[in-house]
Scaffold this motif. Sequence first.
Motif, PDB file in Angstrom:
ATOM      1  N   GLU A  66       0.823  -1.184   0.000  1.00 46.32           N
ATOM      2  CA  GLU A  66       0.000   0.000   0.000  1.00 46.32           C
ATOM      3  C   GLU A  66       0.867   1.246   0.000  1.00 46.32           C
ATOM      4  OE1 GLU A  66      -2.467  -0.259   3.381  1.00 46.32           O
ATOM      5  OE2 GLU A  66      -3.638  -1.931   2.646  1.00 46.32           O
ATOM      6  N   GLY A  67       0.406   2.300  -0.692  1.00 47.78           N
ATOM      7  CA  GLY A  67       1.114   3.574  -0.702  1.00 47.78           C
ATOM      8  C   GLY A  67       2.492   3.431  -1.283  1.00 47.78           C
ATOM      9  N   GLU A  68       3.467   4.115  -0.639  1.00 47.96           N
ATOM     10  CA  GLU A  68       4.823   4.123  -1.135  1.00 47.96           C
ATOM     11  C   GLU A  68       5.646   3.006  -0.537  1.00 47.96           C
ATOM     12  OE1 GLU A  68       6.681   7.856  -0.744  1.00 47.96           O
ATOM     13  OE2 GLU A  68       5.346   8.868  -2.138  1.00 47.96           O
ATOM     14  N   ASN A  69       5.037   2.163   0.306  1.00 46.24           N
ATOM     15  CA  ASN A  69       5.775   1.058   0.887  1.00 46.24           C
ATOM     16  C   ASN A  69       6.165   0.042  -0.161  1.00 46.24           C
ATOM     17  OD1 ASN A  69       5.478   2.295   3.281  1.00 46.24           O
ATOM     18  ND2 ASN A  69       3.955   0.893   4.114  1.00 46.24           N
ATOM     19  N   ASN A  70       5.546   0.093  -1.342  1.00 48.16           N
ATOM     20  CA  ASN A  70       5.855  -0.856  -2.397  1.00 48.16           C
ATOM     21  C   ASN A  70       6.921  -0.315  -3.329  1.00 48.16           C
ATOM     22  OD1 ASN A  70       5.423  -3.396  -3.532  1.00 48.16           O
ATOM     23  ND2 ASN A  70       4.198  -2.514  -5.172  1.00 48.16           N
ATOM     24  N   SER A  71       7.634   0.709  -2.902  1.00 49.16           N
ATOM     25  CA  SER A  71       8.719   1.263  -3.698  1.00 49.16           C
ATOM     26  C   SER A  71       9.966   1.383  -2.833  1.00 49.16           C
ATOM     27  CB  SER A  71       8.339   2.628  -4.278  1.00 49.16           C
ATOM     28  OG  SER A  71       8.065   3.535  -3.233  1.00 49.16           O
ATOM     29  N   LEU A  72      11.108   1.346  -3.500  1.00 52.05           N
ATOM     30  CA  LEU A  72      12.393   1.417  -2.817  1.00 52.05           C
ATOM     31  C   LEU A  72      13.008   2.776  -3.086  1.00 52.05           C
ATOM     32  CD1 LEU A  72      14.639  -0.117  -1.268  1.00 52.05           C
ATOM     33  CD2 LEU A  72      15.496  -0.866  -3.490  1.00 52.05           C
ATOM     34  N   MET A  73      13.374   3.506  -2.020  1.00 52.07           N
ATOM     35  CA  MET A  73      13.946   4.838  -2.167  1.00 52.07           C
ATOM     36  C   MET A  73      15.463   4.761  -2.047  1.00 52.07           C
ATOM     37  SD  MET A  73      11.131   6.417  -2.612  1.00 52.07           S
ATOM     38  CE  MET A  73      11.690   8.120  -2.657  1.00 52.07           C
ATOM     39  N   LEU A  74      16.171   5.361  -3.023  1.00 52.98           N
ATOM     40  CA  LEU A  74      17.634   5.383  -3.034  1.00 52.98           C
ATOM     41  C   LEU A  74      18.118   6.814  -3.224  1.00 52.98           C
ATOM     42  CD1 LEU A  74      18.347   2.348  -5.411  1.00 52.98           C
ATOM     43  CD2 LEU A  74      18.368   2.324  -2.920  1.00 52.98           C
ATOM     44  N   SER A  75      19.272   7.123  -2.662  1.00 47.81           N
ATOM     45  CA  SER A  75      19.872   8.449  -2.813  1.00 47.81           C
ATOM     46  C   SER A  75      21.146   8.343  -3.634  1.00 47.81           C
ATOM     47  CB  SER A  75      20.187   9.056  -1.442  1.00 47.81           C
ATOM     48  OG  SER A  75      19.012   9.213  -0.690  1.00 47.81           O
ATOM     49  N   GLY A  76      21.434   9.379  -4.415  1.00 47.33           N
ATOM     50  CA  GLY A  76      22.633   9.356  -5.236  1.00 47.33           C
ATOM     51  C   GLY A  76      22.953  10.735  -5.781  1.00 47.33           C
ATOM     52  N   LYS A  77      23.758  10.779  -6.833  1.00 48.61           N
ATOM     53  CA  LYS A  77      24.092  12.059  -7.453  1.00 48.61           C
ATOM     54  C   LYS A  77      24.364  11.872  -8.934  1.00 48.61           C
ATOM     55  CE  LYS A  77      28.999  11.981  -6.112  1.00 48.61           C
ATOM     56  NZ  LYS A  77      30.058  12.750  -5.433  1.00 48.61           N
ATOM     57  N   ILE A  78      24.316  13.003  -9.658  1.00 49.41           N
ATOM     58  CA  ILE A  78      24.518  13.009 -11.106  1.00 49.41           C
ATOM     59  C   ILE A  78      26.018  12.983 -11.407  1.00 49.41           C
ATOM     60  CG2 ILE A  78      24.189  14.333 -13.223  1.00 49.41           C
ATOM     61  CD1 ILE A  78      21.643  13.089 -12.193  1.00 49.41           C
ATOM     62  N   MET A  79      26.403  12.156 -12.380  1.00 48.39           N
ATOM     63  CA  MET A  79      27.786  12.057 -12.828  1.00 48.39           C
ATOM     64  C   MET A  79      27.814  12.134 -14.356  1.00 48.39           C
ATOM     65  SD  MET A  79      29.562  11.608 -10.007  1.00 48.39           S
ATOM     66  CE  MET A  79      31.106  10.855 -10.489  1.00 48.39           C
ATOM     67  N   PRO A  80      28.940  12.594 -14.952  1.00 50.88           N
ATOM     68  CA  PRO A  80      29.031  12.582 -16.415  1.00 50.88           C
ATOM     69  C   PRO A  80      28.943  11.154 -16.945  1.00 50.88           C
ATOM     70  CG  PRO A  80      30.765  13.955 -15.458  1.00 50.88           C
ATOM     71  CD  PRO A  80      30.137  13.202 -14.323  1.00 50.88           C
ATOM     72  N   ASN A  81      28.367  11.013 -18.120  1.00 52.02           N
ATOM     73  CA  ASN A  81      28.285   9.716 -18.781  1.00 52.02           C
ATOM     74  C   ASN A  81      29.669   9.381 -19.333  1.00 52.02           C
ATOM     75  OD1 ASN A  81      27.837   7.501 -20.393  1.00 52.02           O
ATOM     76  ND2 ASN A  81      26.024   8.321 -21.383  1.00 52.02           N
ATOM     77  N   GLU A  82      30.338   8.428 -18.703  1.00 49.58           N
ATOM     78  CA  GLU A  82      31.704   8.095 -19.111  1.00 49.58           C
ATOM     79  C   GLU A  82      31.765   7.554 -20.533  1.00 49.58           C
ATOM     80  OE1 GLU A  82      33.471   5.532 -16.248  1.00 49.58           O
ATOM     81  OE2 GLU A  82      33.228   6.939 -14.579  1.00 49.58           O
ATOM     82  N   GLU A  83      30.667   6.975 -20.990  1.00 50.81           N
ATOM     83  CA  GLU A  83      30.649   6.449 -22.353  1.00 50.81           C
ATOM     84  C   GLU A  83      30.659   7.569 -23.385  1.00 50.81           C
ATOM     85  OE1 GLU A  83      27.125   4.127 -22.262  1.00 50.81           O
ATOM     86  OE2 GLU A  83      28.133   2.332 -21.482  1.00 50.81           O
ATOM     87  N   ALA A  84      30.289   8.786 -22.954  1.00 49.88           N
ATOM     88  CA  ALA A  84      30.261   9.922 -23.869  1.00 49.88           C
ATOM     89  C   ALA A  84      31.425  10.876 -23.624  1.00 49.88           C
ATOM     90  CB  ALA A  84      28.935  10.674 -23.731  1.00 49.88           C
ATOM     91  N   ASN A  85      32.388  10.468 -22.800  1.00 47.18           N
ATOM     92  CA  ASN A  85      33.551  11.300 -22.521  1.00 47.18           C
ATOM     93  C   ASN A  85      34.608  11.116 -23.607  1.00 47.18           C
ATOM     94  OD1 ASN A  85      32.390  12.207 -20.209  1.00 47.18           O
ATOM     95  ND2 ASN A  85      33.658  11.001 -18.804  1.00 47.18           N
TER      96      ASN A  85
END
Length: 581
Positions: free
Chosen positions: A108-127
């Motif tokens: 029920e509600g948001e209990n069926n989702s997993l919350m994760l924290s992170g940050k934006i990084m450049p796409n190394e494949e496009a470097n």
Amino acid sequence: MKKYIIYTAILALGLALGYVFFGTNNEGSSDNHGSHTSESAEGEIQMWTCSMHPQIMQPEPGDCPLCGMDLIPADAGAEGLALNEIRMTKNAMSLANIQTTIVGNASEGENNSLMLSGKIMPNEEANAVQASYFEGRIEKLNVNFTGEKVRKGQLLATIYAPALVAAQQELLTAATMKESQPALYNAVRNKLKLWKLTEKQIEQIETSGKVSENFPIYATVSGTVSEKLAEVGDYVSQGQPIVKVSDLGTVWAIFDAYENQISQLKEGQKITVTANAYPNKEFEAVVSFIDPRLNTQSRTVSVRVTLNNKEGVLKPGMFVVSKVEMAESNENKEQISIPASAVLWTGNRSLVYVKTNPDEPVFEMREVGLGAKSGELYTITDGLSNGEEVVTNGTFTVDAAAQLQGKRSMMNVGEEMEIDPLHHLEGIERLKVPSEFRIQLKAVFDDYMVMENALVQDNAEIPQNTASTLLKSIRKVDMKLLKDDDAHNKWMHLNEGLQEAATEISRTSDIKMQRDNFITLSAHLINAVKTFGIDQKVYVEYCPMVNNDVGAFWLSTEEEILNPYFGASMLRCGEVTDEIE
């Protein structure tokens, strides 16, 4: 004289009227009382307790199992309580800020989702790295700062290259012999092409017959300069990077997932990303990579998604939060989730306090089975039903109240409720931990002993001041030193209990209240020392008369009994129940 006669007459009249009205009413009350007792006996279960051991609660009269005295009817405060239930006053609930939550399905509600924290990084494949194709000195650099945008074909730098000057001279010489020695001529042209000179540049050298000393380097990709690796005047070797260019048309979002969350993640899973900079905007993506390696320091793995960033709103370094939708299944629909703050962990058991009476502050300890942890929620696999109410804030305070009342608690989870001096140590296994962790725990023990010695001397000032020092020592114990999950989780809960007890002691100069909280502090520290060790032999001592004969334990460096709960009034009351090596 007449006034006193009047007063005496009024007093006599009052006594006569009191006898008429209240005397008659008392007789009626006796009858009514007997009638009420009968009705109570028919409609409610009368509980029986011991005057010396109020933790004993039985549904029938008999002898106290501890002292053999006749049981007496329990008063209204204990009436209706089961053997393992405790009742707290509303005032105590308010002071301790005890809060409860009604549990519900995990789906029920948001209990069926997993919350994760992170940050934006450049796409190394496009470097891309823009390097110098020949050795020389940088005469001019057209990239002025990190973050500058460049276009494919744009002039990046001009380099003076002595080797290239010589190669041009070779080309002019070979051009005069290209009819007679075409192989030499072609070899010299190919050499210049390997240095990334274009066909047009080579033809211009031949046509002009002039040698150029400075040669340009052009960008091979479009993007944003993420790093400058050289400056004007620097000598660079062949292949040495000058600048790094990142194409931020797509970026990576890198999240940290704890190891108990890994089983809920897989590549291709849908994910919604929200940046702190744009809280009302969601970015849709899928999990593109899960690192097969576990970071042993943080106990996490990296989870990566690729985000479209054509508008350029996502900047490298931004903090983001993701919501990973869990696949619904029949199993998930039957599972219940509760806040992590509700769970007490003893090493072998996971425990919660359930509010058994919706209208009164009555609680019972319940053992539960824990599933995966999603953010700050635990999935419950066993022990709770949908709609039950559990304590989610102040759990350790409720547990301390249970200990004081001799009921089931974190330190006493056995089926037998008799106070056994050795029971609280049974089943506690010594875990291997780094010596640095034991040293930090020893500092906690040393502060504890300062507090204990002051209580022995009936001093209330020192414990209040030492509690602040003790809190700092507790917070300095580095949980990251514990690599084993069992050790990590056990210290996490013991740490919380120690801090709660020390905080309460720091807030009062009342030595009785300090000693009441010292019971809880000792219980948790005994558990910690027994589990992790402090590289010092200590004694566990017990007095059965503490807290209205419920009994309590404490730690000591000496076998000699010096009771911190009674001080000078009963200094020698107690016995050694265990030695912790």
